[in-house]
Design a protein around this motif. Structure first.
Motif, short mmCIF file in Angstrom:
data_model
loop_
_atom_site.label_atom_id
_atom_site.label_comp_id
_atom_site.label_asym_id
_atom_site.label_seq_id
_atom_site.Cartn_x
_atom_site.Cartn_y
_atom_site.Cartn_z
N THR A 1 85.22 41.52 -10.68
CA THR A 1 85.74 41.01 -9.64
C THR A 1 84.76 39.97 -8.59
OG1 THR A 1 87.45 42.52 -9.11
CG2 THR A 1 86.89 41.10 -7.09
N GLY A 2 83.44 40.63 -8.55
CA GLY A 2 82.45 39.99 -8.04
C GLY A 2 81.71 38.89 -8.78
N GLU B 1 85.62 43.99 1.52
CA GLU B 1 85.77 44.19 -0.06
C GLU B 1 85.23 43.13 -0.68
OE1 GLU B 1 87.90 44.40 2.58
OE2 GLU B 1 88.69 46.35 2.58
N GLN B 2 85.28 41.98 -0.32
CA GLN B 2 84.90 40.92 -1.23
C GLN B 2 83.21 40.96 -1.46
OE1 GLN B 2 86.65 37.50 0.82
NE2 GLN B 2 88.00 37.20 -1.22
N LEU C 1 84.14 35.87 -7.93
CA LEU C 1 83.89 35.39 -6.57
C LEU C 1 82.74 34.66 -6.50
CD1 LEU C 1 84.65 38.55 -4.30
CD2 LEU C 1 85.83 36.17 -4.17
N ILE D 1 84.41 35.67 3.90
CA ILE D 1 84.84 36.84 3.08
C ILE D 1 84.98 38.19 3.72
CG2 ILE D 1 83.81 35.65 1.07
CD1 ILE D 1 81.50 37.59 1.27
#
Length: 260
Positions: free
Chosen positions: A139-140, A216-217, A143, A213
């Motif tokens: 996920t990171g 969580e992000q 992003l 952001i």
């Protein structure tokens, strides 16, 4: 002096997570606990962990000061907005244990409760495999690309920002001559306040992502940067719960009653 040395050894052991601890990112807010495992599994007010594994809690607050408190594990740690605090434990007996906020945080403070569910390893693996979540580092990575970070932080010498591969845990020389360690708080600060610590040889051109952001992000970005250059596959996000192995025992009394 004997009691001082004895107490100091226990203190440092308690405050220093074992190197191969599994990591769980935690966001506290009025009035709940939000957990995200490295494998991507998310929980609210309930934390599942396997018995006999060292677990490192990487915690931040979304609003006010909270306190992560599990009486059965003998651990309590303030959770502060704007930075990470860390606590670790190793549960030694399956069961469900109460989780409290031990810092008055508002009108519904008494309702900010939860539980830690300690499971046998095979039961935990079955529980973890029940969702279709992607690892936190993956996920990171998405992003990192979507926010344009990849255009400056390159793995070659052409990047306008520092090379992040292998950065985590290493010393970083700053423009003012200081040297700092690239831990979770350094990476977090570099994202939300990039001009606070300018790396030697680079200009302060990175924009801030403060307020742009979510926590969580931000956790996902930190997990991704940590995974770069590690021996573990970035596909698993590094230190997952399933991959963690027990190391040194936690600090406790002579009977080993540190956890449960």
């Amino acid at each position: 002096m004997v009691f001082f040395v004895w107490g100091a050894v226990i203190y440092f052991k308690e405050r220093t997570p074992p190197q191969n601890s599994a990591e769980v990112y935690t966001v506290a807010k009025q009035w709940m606990w939000k957990f995200e495992h490295m494998e991507g599994q998310r929980e609210i007010n309930e934390l599942h962990v396997p018995v006999g594994r060292d677990v490192k809690m990487i915690m931040t607050s979304q609003d006010v000061i909270h306190s992560f408190y599990v009486p059965a594990f003998r651990i309590k740690q303030d959770v502060i907005p704007g930075r990470y605090t860390v606590a670790w434990f190793r549960a030694t007996k399956p069961g469900t244990y109460h989780l409290f906020c031990a810092e008055y945080c508002g009108t519904s403070h008494s309702g900010m409760i939860g539980s830690v569910v300690v499971m046998e390893p095979k039961d935990y693996e079955a529980w973890m495999g029940g969702g279709g979540n992607q690892p936190l580092a993956v996920t990171g990575e998405k992003l990192f690309s979507e926010l344009g970070c990849v255009t400056c932080h390159r793995s070659d010498t052409q990047g306008r920002g520092p090379n992040l591969v292998g950065l985590y845990g290493k010393p970083v020389l700053l423009e003012d001559g200081r040297t700092v360690t690239a831990d979770e708080n350094y990476i977090r600060e570099s994202i939300v306040a990039p001009t606070a610590k300018i790396v030697h040889g680079f200009k302060p051109i990175m924009p801030t992502f403060q307020g742009q952001i979510s926590d969580e992000q931000l956790n996902a970005l930190v997990a991704y940067v940590k995974s770069l250059g590690q021996s573990q596959s970035t596909e698993t996000g590094g230190k997952s719960m399933a991959a963690a192995t027990p190391t040194t025992p936690v600090a406790g009394d002579e009977h080993g009653n540190r956890c449960c």
